[in-house]
Scaffold this motif. Structure first.
Motif, mmCIF file in Angstrom:
data_model
loop_
_atom_site.group_PDB
_atom_site.id
_atom_site.type_symbol
_atom_site.label_atom_id
_atom_site.label_comp_id
_atom_site.label_asym_id
_atom_site.label_seq_id
_atom_site.Cartn_x
_atom_site.Cartn_y
_atom_site.Cartn_z
ATOM 1 N N GLU A 61 0.829 -1.213 0.000
ATOM 2 C CA GLU A 61 0.000 0.000 0.000
ATOM 3 C C GLU A 61 0.858 1.256 0.000
ATOM 4 O O GLU A 61 0.583 2.211 -0.741
ATOM 5 C CB GLU A 61 -0.936 -0.010 1.212
ATOM 6 C CG GLU A 61 -2.075 -1.013 1.111
ATOM 7 C CD GLU A 61 -2.939 -1.031 2.354
ATOM 8 O OE1 GLU A 61 -2.525 -0.441 3.385
ATOM 9 O OE2 GLU A 61 -4.030 -1.646 2.317
ATOM 10 N N ARG A 62 1.893 1.262 0.819
ATOM 11 C CA ARG A 62 2.765 2.436 0.869
ATOM 12 C C ARG A 62 3.579 2.582 -0.416
ATOM 13 O O ARG A 62 3.825 3.700 -0.882
ATOM 14 C CB ARG A 62 3.688 2.359 2.086
ATOM 15 C CG ARG A 62 2.958 2.537 3.403
ATOM 16 C CD ARG A 62 3.910 2.595 4.574
ATOM 17 N NE ARG A 62 4.792 3.757 4.510
ATOM 18 C CZ ARG A 62 5.741 4.031 5.404
ATOM 19 N NH1 ARG A 62 5.930 3.202 6.431
ATOM 20 N NH2 ARG A 62 6.504 5.097 5.266
ATOM 21 N N ALA A 63 3.998 1.450 -0.990
ATOM 22 C CA ALA A 63 4.713 1.497 -2.266
ATOM 23 C C ALA A 63 3.822 2.125 -3.345
ATOM 24 O O ALA A 63 4.293 2.949 -4.148
ATOM 25 C CB ALA A 63 5.149 0.096 -2.678
ATOM 26 N N ARG A 64 2.558 1.765 -3.355
ATOM 27 C CA ARG A 64 1.631 2.339 -4.333
ATOM 28 C C ARG A 64 1.402 3.825 -4.085
ATOM 29 O O ARG A 64 1.280 4.617 -5.035
ATOM 30 C CB ARG A 64 0.313 1.569 -4.300
ATOM 31 C CG ARG A 64 0.421 0.195 -4.954
ATOM 32 C CD ARG A 64 -0.820 -0.649 -4.813
ATOM 33 N NE ARG A 64 -0.695 -1.871 -5.608
ATOM 34 C CZ ARG A 64 -1.310 -3.016 -5.343
ATOM 35 N NH1 ARG A 64 -2.087 -3.110 -4.257
ATOM 36 N NH2 ARG A 64 -1.147 -4.067 -6.124
ATOM 37 N N SER A 65 1.367 4.221 -2.827
ATOM 38 C CA SER A 65 1.216 5.648 -2.514
ATOM 39 C C SER A 65 2.439 6.430 -2.985
ATOM 40 O O SER A 65 2.305 7.542 -3.519
ATOM 41 C CB SER A 65 1.019 5.839 -1.009
ATOM 42 O OG SER A 65 -0.197 5.277 -0.576
ATOM 43 N N ILE A 66 3.628 5.864 -2.791
ATOM 44 C CA ILE A 66 4.846 6.523 -3.265
ATOM 45 C C ILE A 66 4.846 6.608 -4.786
ATOM 46 O O ILE A 66 5.214 7.639 -5.364
ATOM 47 C CB ILE A 66 6.096 5.776 -2.748
ATOM 48 C CG1 ILE A 66 6.195 5.919 -1.225
ATOM 49 C CG2 ILE A 66 7.363 6.295 -3.419
ATOM 50 C CD1 ILE A 66 7.238 5.021 -0.583
ATOM 51 N N ALA A 67 4.408 5.526 -5.439
ATOM 52 C CA ALA A 67 4.333 5.526 -6.904
ATOM 53 C C ALA A 67 3.410 6.635 -7.406
ATOM 54 O O ALA A 67 3.753 7.378 -8.335
ATOM 55 C CB ALA A 67 3.845 4.166 -7.396
ATOM 56 N N LEU A 68 2.257 6.753 -6.780
ATOM 57 C CA LEU A 68 1.319 7.803 -7.175
ATOM 58 C C LEU A 68 1.845 9.183 -6.803
ATOM 59 O O LEU A 68 1.582 10.171 -7.512
ATOM 60 C CB LEU A 68 -0.046 7.559 -6.529
ATOM 61 C CG LEU A 68 -0.818 6.355 -7.065
ATOM 62 C CD1 LEU A 68 -2.047 6.069 -6.204
ATOM 63 C CD2 LEU A 68 -1.241 6.592 -8.524
ATOM 64 N N GLY A 69 2.568 9.263 -5.691
ATOM 65 C CA GLY A 69 3.183 10.532 -5.315
ATOM 66 C C GLY A 69 4.191 10.985 -6.354
ATOM 67 O O GLY A 69 4.266 12.179 -6.685
ATOM 68 N N LEU A 70 4.963 10.058 -6.893
ATOM 69 C CA LEU A 70 5.905 10.384 -7.960
ATOM 70 C C LEU A 70 5.164 10.839 -9.211
ATOM 71 O O LEU A 70 5.594 11.786 -9.894
ATOM 72 C CB LEU A 70 6.779 9.164 -8.279
ATOM 73 C CG LEU A 70 7.812 8.786 -7.219
ATOM 74 C CD1 LEU A 70 8.427 7.424 -7.520
ATOM 75 C CD2 LEU A 70 8.911 9.847 -7.123
ATOM 76 N N PHE A 100 6.810 0.245 -8.936
ATOM 77 C CA PHE A 100 5.384 0.248 -9.239
ATOM 78 C C PHE A 100 5.022 1.356 -10.222
ATOM 79 O O PHE A 100 4.038 1.243 -10.959
ATOM 80 C CB PHE A 100 4.576 0.418 -7.944
ATOM 81 C CG PHE A 100 4.337 -0.859 -7.187
ATOM 82 C CD1 PHE A 100 3.062 -1.346 -6.985
ATOM 83 C CD2 PHE A 100 5.397 -1.595 -6.678
ATOM 84 C CE1 PHE A 100 2.835 -2.536 -6.281
ATOM 85 C CE2 PHE A 100 5.189 -2.774 -5.990
ATOM 86 C CZ PHE A 100 3.907 -3.251 -5.787
ATOM 87 N N SER A 101 5.779 2.430 -10.232
ATOM 88 C CA SER A 101 5.456 3.563 -11.099
ATOM 89 C C SER A 101 6.159 3.495 -12.440
ATOM 90 O O SER A 101 5.879 4.295 -13.335
ATOM 91 C CB SER A 101 5.846 4.875 -10.412
ATOM 92 O OG SER A 101 7.253 4.940 -10.235
ATOM 93 N N GLY A 102 7.102 2.555 -12.577
ATOM 94 C CA GLY A 102 7.884 2.490 -13.806
ATOM 95 C C GLY A 102 9.054 3.455 -13.811
ATOM 96 O O GLY A 102 9.761 3.572 -14.811
#
Length: 357
Positions: A61-70, A100-102
């Motif tokens: 969940e936190r990894a996805r939040s960081i990905a979206l934050g980027l 996760f964000s590429g």
């Protein structure tokens, strides 16, 4: 590489595991592991004298939040983000967020000279620079200020940082959570876009022979290494490990992926100086290190034995010689005779059992 495992571990077959879904990207690896193991204490760190857990679900969940934050900062698939920090959960979470964000992450050794840090930032074109804290930043500040590509500085611990480009990791995660609310399909779209052939990291050499050289690695490079290595090791979800080596090096980084892939419980050592105390607290069943770490441990044990007199020193040296002989028989697949077995049993009683304890 040296891998210390639990005593009397059975040998694993030299083949790929057949009982797990085989991921093609590290994004799939993180997601599948979280779904499969649902560990309440996947990652553990020490704060205020207590070990604190992060679950496998929270990790993703936190990894996805960081990905979206980027994504909120304007980074897109293929952009670069540099990372300078000692081992900690935030290192792994940030790495996963980039995956996760590429975004291609660029780990930097904490011991890297300031001018080389600047070179790596410029050479990689990093747009975001993740840093541990103010101390890490101030050491290199003068050299990296001219780096034009760096648009944002993201601090794991923002205390005392005063810079117009600075923000905290918590703030970045909050931005990502807000974006998830307004665009709930974006996470899945970003993850689906990541392919096995995509470059996921650039790992620079230490720069001891000229300027650092960047090694470009894909998801497929690291996943294939992870899966094939797993076929030679008997790691299990019940195992516990202490992470000591720098995650900026590919050895410990792939080891971390292996821990997560097998659903192991990971503890981050507080520092290189606390390894002994942390080992006694955590009591890991798996400990991965380079020879120098084990040499230092052995040297301290030997020094202690020598200080206790000639008899203890003699028993120590005899036991080590027996242990070496026994190990060479096992590694060479030679039969261990009864006399050597008896001597090894005595050495275990007198010396090695105390080492284990």
């Amino acid at each position: 590489m040296t891998v210390a495992t639990r005593p009397n571990a059975a040998k694993a077959p030299h083949a790929r595991p057949q009982d797990k879904l085989t991921p093609s990207t590290l994004v799939e690896m993180f997601s599948q592991a979280a779904e499969k193991y649902k560990k309440p204490n996947a990652l553990n760190y020490k704060r205020d004298g207590e070990w604190r857990p992060i679950s496998s679900r929270e990790t993703v969940e936190r990894a996805r939040s960081i990905a979206l934050g980027l994504y909120d900062l304007g980074l897109r698939r293929g952009d670069r983000a540099a990372l300078l920090s000692a081992n900690c959960p935030e290192w792994t979470l940030t790495d996963a967020g980039c995956l996760f964000s590429g975004v291609v992450d660029v780990p930097i050794y904490t011991t890297q000279a300031a001018n080389q840090v600047a070179y790596i930032l410029n050479d990689s074109g990093a747009r975001v620079f993740f840093l541990q804290d103010k101390e890490a930043f101030e050491r290199i500040r003068e050299d990296i200020e001219p780096c034009e590509s760096v648009e944002h500085l993201v601090f794991f611990d923002p205390a005392g940082v005063d810079h117009p480009k600075a923000r905290s990791l918590a703030d970045l995660e909050a931005k990502g959570q807000a974006l998830a609310q307004s665009n709930p399909d974006l996470t899945a779209e970003m993850e689906a876009a990541v392919e096995a052939a995509d470059m996921c990291t650039i790992i620079y050499t230490s720069g001891t022979t000229g300027e650092p050289k960047g090694v470009m690695l894909t998801h497929s490079n690291l996943v294939s290494n992870l899966i094939d290595s797993s076929g030679h090791l008997d790691f299990e979800g019940t195992d516990i490990t202490l992470s000591v080596l720098p995650l900026s090096h590919v050895f410990e980084r792939v080891a971390m992926y292996m821990y997560i892939y097998h659903g192991m419980t990971v503890y981050y050592a507080e520092s290189i100086d606390t390894i002994g105390a942390n080992l006694r607290e955590v009591r890991p069943t798996i400990f991965i290190g380079v020879p120098r770490i084990f040499e230092k441990i052995y040297a301290r044990i030997k020094e202690k034995a020598t200080s206790e007199g000639k008899l203890v020193s003699a028993i120590f040296n005899w036991s080590v010689a027996v242990g070496n002989d026994y190990a060479h028989h096992l590694s060479g697949k030679k039969p261990v005779g009864g006399w050597l077995k008896l001597k090894h049993k005595l050495a275990m009683e007198l010396v090695f059992s105390k080492w284990h304890k």
